[in-house]
Enzyme design. Sequence first.
Site, PDB file in Angstrom:
ATOM      1  N   HIS A 112       0.825  -1.202   0.000  1.00 24.09           N
ATOM      2  CA  HIS A 112       0.000   0.000   0.000  1.00 24.09           C
ATOM      3  C   HIS A 112       0.858   1.251   0.000  1.00 24.09           C
ATOM      4  O   HIS A 112       2.052   1.214   0.303  1.00 24.09           O
ATOM      5  CB  HIS A 112      -0.923   0.010   1.223  1.00 24.09           C
ATOM      6  CG  HIS A 112      -0.181   0.180   2.516  1.00 24.09           C
ATOM      7  ND1 HIS A 112       0.601  -0.804   3.052  1.00 24.09           N
ATOM      8  CD2 HIS A 112      -0.088   1.245   3.362  1.00 24.09           C
ATOM      9  CE1 HIS A 112       1.136  -0.383   4.181  1.00 24.09           C
ATOM     10  NE2 HIS A 112       0.747   0.867   4.390  1.00 24.09           N
ATOM     11  N   ASP A 114       0.552   4.856   2.017  1.00 25.80           N
ATOM     12  CA  ASP A 114      -0.189   5.347   3.175  1.00 25.80           C
ATOM     13  C   ASP A 114      -1.208   6.419   2.798  1.00 25.80           C
ATOM     14  O   ASP A 114      -0.883   7.392   2.111  1.00 25.80           O
ATOM     15  CB  ASP A 114       0.775   5.920   4.218  1.00 25.80           C
ATOM     16  CG  ASP A 114       1.614   4.845   4.888  1.00 25.80           C
ATOM     17  OD1 ASP A 114       1.133   3.702   5.012  1.00 25.80           O
ATOM     18  OD2 ASP A 114       2.761   5.154   5.269  1.00 25.80           O
ATOM     19  N   HIS A 267       4.660  -0.022   0.028  1.00 26.43           N
ATOM     20  CA  HIS A 267       5.466  -0.803   0.959  1.00 26.43           C
ATOM     21  C   HIS A 267       4.649  -1.910   1.610  1.00 26.43           C
ATOM     22  O   HIS A 267       3.413  -1.914   1.586  1.00 26.43           O
ATOM     23  CB  HIS A 267       6.113   0.092   2.018  1.00 26.43           C
ATOM     24  CG  HIS A 267       5.142   0.849   2.870  1.00 26.43           C
ATOM     25  ND1 HIS A 267       4.491   1.977   2.438  1.00 26.43           N
ATOM     26  CD2 HIS A 267       4.705   0.649   4.140  1.00 26.43           C
ATOM     27  CE1 HIS A 267       3.712   2.444   3.381  1.00 26.43           C
ATOM     28  NE2 HIS A 267       3.819   1.641   4.434  1.00 26.43           N
ATOM     29  N   ARG A 282       4.911   6.508  14.098  1.00 26.95           N
ATOM     30  CA  ARG A 282       4.776   7.011  12.726  1.00 26.95           C
ATOM     31  C   ARG A 282       4.037   8.340  12.680  1.00 26.95           C
ATOM     32  O   ARG A 282       2.962   8.492  13.251  1.00 26.95           O
ATOM     33  CB  ARG A 282       4.013   6.000  11.860  1.00 26.95           C
ATOM     34  CG  ARG A 282       4.103   6.305  10.358  1.00 26.95           C
ATOM     35  CD  ARG A 282       3.161   5.443   9.544  1.00 26.95           C
ATOM     36  NE  ARG A 282       1.852   6.030   9.406  1.00 26.95           N
ATOM     37  CZ  ARG A 282       0.817   5.422   8.807  1.00 26.95           C
ATOM     38  NH1 ARG A 282       0.956   4.196   8.334  1.00 26.95           N
ATOM     39  NH2 ARG A 282      -0.347   6.036   8.716  1.00 26.95           N
TER      40      ARG A 282
END
Length: 291
Positions: A112, A114, A267, A282
């Site tokens: 995907h 993000d 990723h 994150r």
Amino acid sequence: MGALQPEFGFAYRHFDAPLGGEIINLDLSAPLSDVAFDALRKSFLDAQVLVFRNQFNLTPQQHIAFSRRFGELQIHVLKEFHLSGHPEILVVSNVVENGRKIGLGDAGRYWHSDLSYKEEPSLGSLLHAQELPATEGDTIFANMYLAYETLPDPIKQRIEGRRAVHSYTLKYDDLRARSNARNALTPEQLAQVAPVSHPIVRVHPETGRKALFVSEGFAARIEGLPEGESDELLKFLFAHSTRPEFLYRHKWQPGDLLFWDNRATIHLAVGCPPDQRRTLYRTTVKGDKPV
């Protein structure tokens, strides 16, 4: 791109890989001049995945402040996994403390980009290692410039001008069925992640290069195509974009902070044994509407 100018006090090295590079001898907890920051941004655009080593001193506040230099931060819909006192940080973790999941334990189990399910998807994400497993836990990245550039011409013609619908909930129930890592979405959360439409091929706003912009995690269907044809074409694009020659596999080291370009990469988190603790913080920088 080679080493940066010595007056910045750090160096940039591109990996011997289809994407990825590292910044050496830079402490992100210390002040960073505008000139040095501009050099970092150029390195980021060159690498697509930029590794900052040995960021042991970086606090959550400093992580957020550095991220904000690239743009406005996006708050993840899973608010139950925000770092306490710092909603800008999503905790990615398989750790359970006092019966409570402290973070999102199954993040990244499908390829995907993000927040591609938002009207203005992410520019990039910055992931800071807090606690790493002894084995596994790698993250794999794919170069979506190369994925587009190496498509057969007939496929390029088929996708020219077409758009795909991106949905946060595409794999959500499947992930819930595979583990107990995430909760059911509330009506309020569902309202924040309504499906959106984006070009299958986007033009990077800073480099001007074309990149494939679909992934198995969020791209649900191609607009204007029958369901069977859409499924067949997406299946081909997903498989093509993750060919080995487009990949960089990051083996995490203590103190690593990774910054990747969601406009030109996808990723996948490999995962780690459930008995080994893994926690990362994150932040996500807001980008622009893909064109």
